[in-house]
Write a protein that holds these residues in place. Structure first.
Motif, PDB file in Angstrom:
ATOM      1  N   HIS A 167       0.840  -1.196   0.000  1.00  0.00           N
ATOM      2  CA  HIS A 167       0.000   0.000   0.000  1.00  0.00           C
ATOM      3  C   HIS A 167       0.877   1.249   0.000  1.00  0.00           C
ATOM      4  CE1 HIS A 167      -3.582  -2.434   0.964  1.00  0.00           C
ATOM      5  NE2 HIS A 167      -2.724  -3.154   1.657  1.00  0.00           N
ATOM      6  N   ILE A 168       0.563   2.155  -0.905  1.00  0.00           N
ATOM      7  CA  ILE A 168       1.301   3.413  -1.034  1.00  0.00           C
ATOM      8  C   ILE A 168       0.316   4.578  -0.953  1.00  0.00           C
ATOM      9  CG2 ILE A 168       2.820   4.811  -2.491  1.00  0.00           C
ATOM     10  CD1 ILE A 168       4.135   2.260  -1.579  1.00  0.00           C
ATOM     11  N   GLU A 198      10.553  -3.020  -4.080  1.00  0.00           N
ATOM     12  CA  GLU A 198      10.551  -2.296  -5.347  1.00  0.00           C
ATOM     13  C   GLU A 198      10.172  -0.819  -5.201  1.00  0.00           C
ATOM     14  OE1 GLU A 198      11.490  -3.562  -8.282  1.00  0.00           O
ATOM     15  OE2 GLU A 198      12.022  -5.412  -7.237  1.00  0.00           O
ATOM     16  N   LEU A 199      10.102  -0.323  -3.986  1.00  0.00           N
ATOM     17  CA  LEU A 199       9.702   1.073  -3.782  1.00  0.00           C
ATOM     18  C   LEU A 199      10.797   2.022  -4.261  1.00  0.00           C
ATOM     19  CD1 LEU A 199       7.628   3.082  -2.457  1.00  0.00           C
ATOM     20  CD2 LEU A 199       9.038   2.929  -0.388  1.00  0.00           C
ATOM     21  N   PRO A 200      10.469   2.993  -5.116  1.00  0.00           N
ATOM     22  CA  PRO A 200      11.470   3.988  -5.538  1.00  0.00           C
ATOM     23  C   PRO A 200      11.923   4.837  -4.358  1.00  0.00           C
ATOM     24  CG  PRO A 200       9.533   4.039  -6.963  1.00  0.00           C
ATOM     25  CD  PRO A 200       9.178   3.198  -5.782  1.00  0.00           C
ATOM     26  N   HIS A 205      -5.279  -0.594 -15.725  1.00  0.00           N
ATOM     27  CA  HIS A 205      -4.266  -1.437 -15.104  1.00  0.00           C
ATOM     28  C   HIS A 205      -4.975  -2.463 -14.221  1.00  0.00           C
ATOM     29  CE1 HIS A 205      -1.358   1.530 -16.535  1.00  0.00           C
ATOM     30  NE2 HIS A 205      -2.129   2.453 -16.002  1.00  0.00           N
ATOM     31  N   HIS A 206      -5.158  -3.654 -14.750  1.00  0.00           N
ATOM     32  CA  HIS A 206      -5.961  -4.666 -14.066  1.00  0.00           C
ATOM     33  C   HIS A 206      -5.333  -5.109 -12.745  1.00  0.00           C
ATOM     34  CE1 HIS A 206      -3.189  -8.029 -14.980  1.00  0.00           C
ATOM     35  NE2 HIS A 206      -2.920  -7.333 -16.079  1.00  0.00           N
ATOM     36  N   TRP A 207      -4.033  -4.920 -12.591  1.00  0.00           N
ATOM     37  CA  TRP A 207      -3.345  -5.378 -11.386  1.00  0.00           C
ATOM     38  C   TRP A 207      -3.438  -4.381 -10.230  1.00  0.00           C
ATOM     39  CZ3 TRP A 207       0.276  -1.619 -10.729  1.00  0.00           C
ATOM     40  CH2 TRP A 207       0.711  -0.945 -11.873  1.00  0.00           C
ATOM     41  N   MET A 208      -4.043  -3.230 -10.465  1.00  0.00           N
ATOM     42  CA  MET A 208      -4.246  -2.250  -9.391  1.00  0.00           C
ATOM     43  C   MET A 208      -5.511  -2.609  -8.614  1.00  0.00           C
ATOM     44  SD  MET A 208      -1.985   0.428  -9.402  1.00  0.00           S
ATOM     45  CE  MET A 208      -2.814   1.958  -9.026  1.00  0.00           C
ATOM     46  N   TYR A 209      -5.386  -2.798  -7.323  1.00  0.00           N
ATOM     47  CA  TYR A 209      -6.524  -3.195  -6.496  1.00  0.00           C
ATOM     48  C   TYR A 209      -7.273  -2.000  -5.908  1.00  0.00           C
ATOM     49  CZ  TYR A 209      -5.259  -8.121  -6.653  1.00  0.00           C
ATOM     50  OH  TYR A 209      -5.011  -9.402  -7.079  1.00  0.00           O
ATOM     51  N   GLN A 216       4.796  -4.908  -8.402  1.00  0.00           N
ATOM     52  CA  GLN A 216       4.336  -3.818  -9.256  1.00  0.00           C
ATOM     53  C   GLN A 216       4.465  -2.450  -8.596  1.00  0.00           C
ATOM     54  OE1 GLN A 216       3.420  -4.402 -12.287  1.00  0.00           O
ATOM     55  NE2 GLN A 216       2.603  -6.488 -12.445  1.00  0.00           N
ATOM     56  N   VAL A 217       5.154  -2.376  -7.467  1.00  0.00           N
ATOM     57  CA  VAL A 217       5.163  -1.141  -6.689  1.00  0.00           C
ATOM     58  C   VAL A 217       5.756   0.024  -7.472  1.00  0.00           C
ATOM     59  CG1 VAL A 217       6.207  -0.017  -4.674  1.00  0.00           C
ATOM     60  CG2 VAL A 217       5.136  -2.251  -4.445  1.00  0.00           C
ATOM     61  N   ARG A 218       6.878  -0.190  -8.133  1.00  0.00           N
ATOM     62  CA  ARG A 218       7.513   0.910  -8.862  1.00  0.00           C
ATOM     63  C   ARG A 218       6.585   1.453  -9.947  1.00  0.00           C
ATOM     64  NH1 ARG A 218      12.367   3.283  -9.709  1.00  0.00           N
ATOM     65  NH2 ARG A 218      12.669   4.214 -11.759  1.00  0.00           N
ATOM     66  N   GLU A 219       5.969   0.564 -10.697  1.00  0.00           N
ATOM     67  CA  GLU A 219       5.048   1.002 -11.750  1.00  0.00           C
ATOM     68  C   GLU A 219       3.839   1.710 -11.154  1.00  0.00           C
ATOM     69  OE1 GLU A 219       2.853  -0.894 -15.718  1.00  0.00           O
ATOM     70  OE2 GLU A 219       4.084  -2.149 -14.397  1.00  0.00           O
ATOM     71  N   MET A 220       3.352   1.216 -10.012  1.00  0.00           N
ATOM     72  CA  MET A 220       2.200   1.846  -9.355  1.00  0.00           C
ATOM     73  C   MET A 220       2.540   3.271  -8.918  1.00  0.00           C
ATOM     74  SD  MET A 220       0.110   0.579  -5.960  1.00  0.00           S
ATOM     75  CE  MET A 220       1.592   0.372  -4.976  1.00  0.00           C
ATOM     76  N   VAL A 221       3.715   3.464  -8.341  1.00  0.00           N
ATOM     77  CA  VAL A 221       4.125   4.801  -7.900  1.00  0.00           C
ATOM     78  C   VAL A 221       4.212   5.748  -9.095  1.00  0.00           C
ATOM     79  CG1 VAL A 221       6.024   6.140  -6.922  1.00  0.00           C
ATOM     80  CG2 VAL A 221       5.313   4.010  -5.826  1.00  0.00           C
ATOM     81  N   GLU A 222       4.735   5.273 -10.213  1.00  0.00           N
ATOM     82  CA  GLU A 222       4.838   6.123 -11.395  1.00  0.00           C
ATOM     83  C   GLU A 222       3.461   6.509 -11.930  1.00  0.00           C
ATOM     84  OE1 GLU A 222       8.086   6.167 -14.649  1.00  0.00           O
ATOM     85  OE2 GLU A 222       6.558   4.761 -15.369  1.00  0.00           O
ATOM     86  N   ILE A 223       2.518   5.596 -11.844  1.00  0.00           N
ATOM     87  CA  ILE A 223       1.145   5.910 -12.270  1.00  0.00           C
ATOM     88  C   ILE A 223       0.571   7.032 -11.392  1.00  0.00           C
ATOM     89  CG2 ILE A 223      -1.215   5.010 -12.328  1.00  0.00           C
ATOM     90  CD1 ILE A 223       0.023   2.318 -13.202  1.00  0.00           C
TER      91      ILE A 223
END
Length: 394
Positions: free
Chosen positions: A188-189, A368-370, A240-244, A269-276
């Motif tokens: 969770h971010i 994977e957190l930036p 993004h289907h992997w985002m809950y 998927q954390v890095r990609e999620m943060v960029e989104i």
């Protein structure tokens, strides 16, 4: 206490009183509400009642750390990151090590300092004004509270200082939802930026912006009334289907505010999620379509009017507004302010907001957190992209 001094009260008095003294509210089930208010300020805090409350606090703290929805914990963390070691950044939940320290003397010291006439509001709903004043004179004037009537001396009047920063908690989230169909392990971010206080004119544009972002969970069903046309649904959850989860929140206080987005995804998927999320923040300062702006304003007005159909909510609205601003804006006045919000207002407040350092809260597997510096750089860029990271080994 003068007759005109405000004190919080409502016809649904038991629910309000239970927040202050649960056992007292239960005992006064058949008492008149005004007698109950009088008794509240003269109640004796017995040792067994304090011990029962300690047990309840311990249980709630354990439950908060075990529940599948970490939103209360993340909210606490994002405030600690945004206002490090001051005002709203201090612990809102009692630290476990402090539970045993709470006794009658500490409670009475707190009540003496903060439960004073100049810090209270008398709000009445469904009662004639003259009757309300007469009841206040009869039951509240001249009552000596059990914690004493000496002048308060330890009031903290600090002004919130936004600092920005990051709070990270590495935690195994694989066992928070036990059962036949447990939810997947998620990270969770929450990313936030300073907005404004509810006393500023920009509060309404920020409220519209928050409604325009909207969002929710990927499993949420419904139609436009549930925000399915908000940006976080259209740009994030639908693509993004992997985002809950992707949800916008706006916390506003007397001297500051915080607009943040909470998202959840698989740890890989954390890095990609943060960029989104950083891209969505940057896109807020871009073009705002007339249709989406009008939809957000209509949703905000609809939510406002539906909430005010409930008498307890009207009571709370009266009390909070008068306590915070010494007056109350009527629903039609708020609707006019919402209608006056333009696309330029949204762009202006977002541009100002993006100049601040971000506040970041991260919970779960954070491999994977930036870095915080990369997140800050992404929010300062034109496209919201994180700086590229090159690795020799994967």
């Amino acid at each position: 206490m003068k007759p005109s001094t405000p004190v919080a009260f409502h016809t649904s008095w038991k629910s309000w009183l239970s927040l202050q003294q649960p056992s007292l509210a239960a005992k006064m089930k058949y008492s008149s509400p005004w007698k109950s208010m009088e008794a509240f300020v003269t109640v004796r805090h017995r040792d067994e009642e304090i011990e029962m409350t300690r047990m309840a606090v311990r249980f709630e703290l354990e439950d908060m750390n075990m529940r599948p929805d970490p939103e209360p914990l993340l909210t606490e963390m994002i405030h600690a990151a945004a206002y490090r070691d001051n005002t709203v950044g201090l612990d809102r939940f009692c630290p476990v090590e402090n539970i045993e320290k709470m006794d009658r003397n500490i409670l009475h010291s707190y009540l003496k300092n903060y439960y004073t006439p100049d810090r209270m509001v008398l709000a009445g709903v469904g009662i004639e004004h003259e009757q309300l004043v007469e009841c206040a004179r009869k039951y509240l004037v001249g009552v000596n509270p059990v914690w004493g009537s000496a002048k308060s001396k330890d009031i903290d009047r600090s002004v919130a200082q936004y600092t920005g920063g990051i709070i990270k908690v590495e935690k195994d989230m694989s066992n928070v939802s036990l059962g036949p169909t447990p939810i997947p392990e998620l990270t969770h971010i929450m990313i936030g930026l300073e907005s404004c206080s509810f006393l500023e004119d920009d509060f309404i544009p920020f409220a519209v912006l928050n409604m325009m972002m909207g969002g929710g969970g990927s499993f949420s069903a419904g139609g436009p009334g549930k925000g399915m046309f908000t940006r976080l649904y259209l740009n994030v959850l639908n693509r993004h289907h992997w985002m809950y989860n992707a949800t916008s929140y706006h916390h506003s206080y007397e001297d500051t505010g915080l607009l943040c987005i909470h998202a959840s995804a698989d740890p890989k998927q954390v890095r990609e999620m943060v960029e989104i999320l950083t891209k969505e923040f940057v896109l807020m300062s871009g073009t705002v379509g007339e249709v989406e702006l009008e939809r957000a304003k209509t949703q905000l007005k609809s939510m406002l009017m539906m909430n005010l159909e409930s008498r307890p909510v009207i009571f709370e609205d009266v009390g909070r507004q008068v306590l915070a601003t010494s007056t109350r804006k009527l629903p039609h006045e708020l609707c006019d302010l919402i209608d006056n919000v333009k696309a330029g207002d949204i762009k202006r407040v977002v541009t100002k907001m993006l100049r601040n350092k971000p506040a970041v809260a991260a919970l779960g597997d954070l491999t994977e957190l930036p870095t915080y510096e990369h997140i800050q750089a992404a929010l300062s860029s034109k496209d919201g992209q994180l700086p590229r990271v090159y690795r020799f080994f994967r």
